[in-house]
Design a protein around this motif. Structure first.
Motif, PDB file in Angstrom:
ATOM      1  N   ARG A  68       0.851  -1.190   0.000  1.00  0.00           N
ATOM      2  CA  ARG A  68       0.000   0.000   0.000  1.00  0.00           C
ATOM      3  C   ARG A  68       0.888   1.241   0.000  1.00  0.00           C
ATOM      4  N   VAL A  69       0.638   2.131  -0.953  1.00  0.00           N
ATOM      5  CA  VAL A  69       1.400   3.371  -1.079  1.00  0.00           C
ATOM      6  C   VAL A  69       0.422   4.537  -1.012  1.00  0.00           C
ATOM      7  N   PHE A  70       0.655   5.435  -0.060  1.00  0.00           N
ATOM      8  CA  PHE A  70      -0.263   6.549   0.194  1.00  0.00           C
ATOM      9  C   PHE A  70      -1.692   6.036   0.382  1.00  0.00           C
ATOM     10  N   GLY A  71      -1.801   4.907   1.095  1.00  0.00           N
ATOM     11  CA  GLY A  71      -3.092   4.383   1.503  1.00  0.00           C
ATOM     12  C   GLY A  71      -3.831   3.527   0.486  1.00  0.00           C
ATOM     13  N   THR A  72      -3.266   3.370  -0.708  1.00  0.00           N
ATOM     14  CA  THR A  72      -3.940   2.617  -1.770  1.00  0.00           C
ATOM     15  C   THR A  72      -3.109   1.411  -2.189  1.00  0.00           C
ATOM     16  N   ASP A  73      -3.771   0.296  -2.443  1.00  0.00           N
ATOM     17  CA  ASP A  73      -3.081  -0.901  -2.922  1.00  0.00           C
ATOM     18  C   ASP A  73      -2.354  -0.571  -4.222  1.00  0.00           C
ATOM     19  N   ILE A  74      -1.088  -0.988  -4.309  1.00  0.00           N
ATOM     20  CA  ILE A  74      -0.269  -0.635  -5.467  1.00  0.00           C
ATOM     21  C   ILE A  74      -0.876  -1.147  -6.771  1.00  0.00           C
ATOM     22  N   LYS A  75      -1.613  -2.266  -6.706  1.00  0.00           N
ATOM     23  CA  LYS A  75      -2.226  -2.827  -7.910  1.00  0.00           C
ATOM     24  C   LYS A  75      -3.390  -1.972  -8.407  1.00  0.00           C
TER      25      LYS A  75
END
Length: 281
Positions: A68-75
């Motif tokens: 998770r990057v900045f709260g969102t799943d990277i996918k």
């Protein structure tokens, strides 16, 4: 605030049998400066590619676990949106150049143009960053005709000008002389003081020791250890993993073995001087 969190991450590139990342779990916190060290081929660049979103959106391959990057799943991240939040300085500056711009000014301005920034603001931002990096004399030069060191500075400028929240930087001084290296680290420190989160891959361990808040040590795709710089870079056992420690730290251990220990193991020359003065009273 956590800006990137990895849990039990495994990854292997397409058409390969071995995992480049193995059971990686780590949290990157806002405003910290992380030094990523370890053996060549140990997974450092792959970890950078993952944080930046090049994995899985560009390299594909098999990705397991949670990122998770900045709260969102990277996918689920929008790659263009992620590029606004995270700047990536590649290990090879030749890969960073667009190849389609005729001047350094245009090359550095390209990212801002793509975002639709006003022309007057672009001009001001580009001029400021070229001045910051001391390369304003290259403004009208063709970026495809520059030396490796000059291209490295231009690549750095094209990222800094975007004013990203997080910077992932893969060996930015690989083609710079000692003075250019020192200048780049001073700029990185300025960015850190401005609240940027920085992940840096770098082999110049003395500078890592001086500037970084925390260290991550990698070997064969694993994180071997991590923690505060002063604690990690004082460990002699890092040498067993083909990771460097500062020469002054080795000297500190040799002093202890000779029966002349300091109160702690220094990792910078300034620390060593203070500790010797402290011991001598």
């Amino acid at each position: 605030m956590v800006v990137a969190e990895l849990k039990n991450v495994n990854y292997k590139y397409p058409l390969t049998d071995n995992y480049a990342l193995n059971d990686i779990s780590f949290r990157f916190e806002e405003g910290k400066f992380y030094g990523l060290i370890g053996e060549n081929g140990g997974g450092k660049t792959t970890l950078c590619n993952l944080i930046r979103g090049l994995i899985p959106h560009f390299y594909n391959g098999e990705l397991e676990g949670s990122v998770r990057v900045f709260g969102t799943d990277i996918k689920e991240h929008n790659v263009e949106e992620l590029a606004v939040k995270i700047g990536y300085v590649f290990q090879n500056p030749f890969n960073q150049m667009s190849g389609i711009k005729n001047t350094v000014f245009e090359e550095v301005a390209m990212g801002l143009e793509n975002l639709g920034v006003e022309k007057s603001e672009i001009i001001q931002k580009v001029e400021d960053v070229l001045r910051l990096l001391g390369i304003e004399d290259l403004m009208t030069k063709n970026p495809n005709e520059l030396s490796g060191g000059q291209r490295q500075r231009v690549a750095f400028a094209s990222i800094i000008v975007m004013d990203n929240d997080m910077l992932v930087i893969d060996e930015p001084t690989s083609q710079l002389d000692p003075q250019g290296t020192e200048n780049v680290f001073e700029i990185i420190r300025t960015l850190k003081e401005a609240g940027k989160t920085i992940v840096l891959v770098e082999h110049k361990i003395d500078l890592i020791a001086e500037y970084c808040d925390e260290i991550i040590v990698m070997e064969q795709g694993h994180i071997i250890c991590s923690g505060e710089t002063k604690e990690i870079l004082s460990r002699m056992e890092l040498l067993d993993y083909d990771a460097q420690i500062p020469q002054v730290a080795i000297w500190g251990h040799e002093m202890a073995a000779a029966g002349k220990p300091l109160s702690k193991i220094p990792i910078t020359v300034d620390q060593a001087v203070r500790l010797v003065q402290e011991r001598e009273g």
